[in-house]
Scaffold this motif. Structure first.
Motif, PDB file in Angstrom:
ATOM      1  N   VAL A 132     -49.537  38.080 -34.306  1.00 33.00           N
ATOM      2  CA  VAL A 132     -49.278  36.732 -33.104  1.00 33.00           C
ATOM      3  C   VAL A 132     -49.903  36.019 -33.216  1.00 33.00           C
ATOM      4  O   VAL A 132     -49.511  34.690 -33.944  1.00 33.00           O
ATOM      5  N   GLY A 133     -51.175  35.587 -32.603  1.00 33.90           N
ATOM      6  CA  GLY A 133     -52.192  34.587 -32.530  1.00 33.90           C
ATOM      7  C   GLY A 133     -51.633  33.423 -31.393  1.00 33.90           C
ATOM      8  O   GLY A 133     -52.409  32.741 -30.667  1.00 33.90           O
ATOM      9  N   ALA A 134     -50.635  33.637 -31.568  1.00 33.35           N
ATOM     10  CA  ALA A 134     -49.898  32.453 -30.012  1.00 33.35           C
ATOM     11  C   ALA A 134     -49.070  33.301 -28.852  1.00 33.35           C
ATOM     12  O   ALA A 134     -48.488  34.021 -30.035  1.00 33.35           O
ATOM     13  N   PRO A 135     -49.057  32.949 -27.532  1.00 33.32           N
ATOM     14  CA  PRO A 135     -48.011  33.676 -26.827  1.00 33.32           C
ATOM     15  C   PRO A 135     -46.332  32.598 -27.484  1.00 33.32           C
ATOM     16  O   PRO A 135     -46.308  31.867 -28.054  1.00 33.32           O
ATOM     17  N   LEU A 136     -45.488  33.913 -27.377  1.00 31.57           N
ATOM     18  CA  LEU A 136     -43.685  34.103 -28.153  1.00 31.57           C
ATOM     19  C   LEU A 136     -43.774  33.420 -26.070  1.00 31.57           C
ATOM     20  O   LEU A 136     -43.665  34.025 -25.687  1.00 31.57           O
ATOM     21  N   GLN A 137     -41.890  33.268 -26.438  1.00 30.20           N
ATOM     22  CA  GLN A 137     -41.117  33.192 -25.419  1.00 30.20           C
ATOM     23  C   GLN A 137     -39.774  34.503 -26.088  1.00 30.20           C
ATOM     24  O   GLN A 137     -39.327  34.891 -26.791  1.00 30.20           O
TER      25      GLN A 137
END
Length: 296
Positions: free
Chosen positions: A179-184
């Motif tokens: 992923v690398g970065a937070p998702l919503q």
């Protein structure tokens, strides 16, 4: 016959002061109120409408289109909670969509965005929503192949990663490492199938693999440069969430693509940002990215 909760092409039968009546087949005549009648509509003409039940349980038609229809998953906002029956969701129509208490996997609150499946309640013949998503996912073998690009709808964060509905039919998993970065929760984005596990489980990634990933991303970067006067403010130091938002790629993939474009002398680094570069314009004194491992 008209399908409740879906778009229908129905024939105009006759008009009244309140609107026109459409041929709903076994459902009988269905009113299309005046405010929804397309200009110039005449008798015996077909009109594309969405059919649902009003607050008095009557079938009505509208030319407005909801955010999602029966048989689809969607992310909708909670606009009201009635302590007696459940929550109401905004779905693009004058009448809000009911999410009954019995169909809530967890309690919902006003202002919250929830992922739901829209269905026709067998008991009331009304359109309702449910957050009990697993009941409505396909049990058939996934039709996807490794490397295939697929649309994703994020449904939950887990210790392993993020659960996501794949192609509107099956559940898959995006591992945190991919992923690398937070998702919503409720976020829609594009991803890729990396593997099909026994039992129909689907492993996912937000990036294509290998050369396919870099080649596709370099094209997008060049297109963005072209549309922005040859300059962009994004580079190696841009936050992962910013890169994901603008290029639908991880920071690692973005850095690899920049490295490929730099080696091809298609861009220069302006520190910060990048600039499109014609090969004929390249100069020995151009600024270069720091560090020996450009593609790390």
């Amino acid at each position: 016959m008209a399908q409740i909760g879906r778009l229908n092409s129905l024939i105009v039968l006759h008009s009244t002061p309140h609107g026109v009546y459409l041929d709903g087949g076994e459902h009988g005549e269905i009113l299309l109120p005046n405010r929804y009648i397309p200009k110039g509509t005449g008798l015996d003409e077909a009109v594309e409408v969405f059919v649902y039940r009003d607050s008095e349980d009557r079938l009505v038609a509208t030319t407005e289109k909801p955010f999602a229809m029966v048989g689809e998953f969607a992310t909708l906002e909670v606009v009201n909670v009635n302590r007696n029956i459940g929550a109401f969701l905004s779905w693009g129509l004058l009448k809000d969509l009911l999410l009954p208490f019995r169909e809530q996997a967890n309690p919902v609150h006003v202002g919250e965005k929830v992922v739901v499946y829209i269905l026709l309640d067998e008991k009331t013949d009304r359109i309702i929503a449910t957050t009990r998503l697993n009941r409505h996912l396909s049990k058939a073998r996934p039709p996807f192949k490794p490397g295939q690009a697929v649309p994703l709808l994020i449904t939950a964060r887990t210790p392993l990663g993020y659960n996501a509905i794949v192609g509107g039919t099956h559940m898959g998993l995006l591992y945190h490492s991919n992923v690398g970065a937070p998702l919503q929760v409720g976020q829609k984005l594009n991803g890729y199938v990396t593997a099909l596990q026994p039992g129909g489980k689907i492993d996912l990634s937000l990036d294509a693999s290998g050369y396919q990933r870099v080649a596709s991303l370099t094209d997008r970067i060049l297109e963005a440069l072209k549309n922005n006067g040859g300059r962009l403010s994004y580079d190696d130091d841009s936050p992962p969430e910013v890169i994901r938002s603008h290029f639908e790629a991880s920071k690692k993939a973005f850095k690899q693509a920049l490295g490929a474009l730099y080696k091809q002398r298609r861009i220069r680094f302006t520190n910060p940002g990048i600039e499109a570069l014609d090969i004929r314009e390249a100069k020995d004194g151009d600024w270069q990215p720091s560090g020996p491992k450009r593609q790390g």
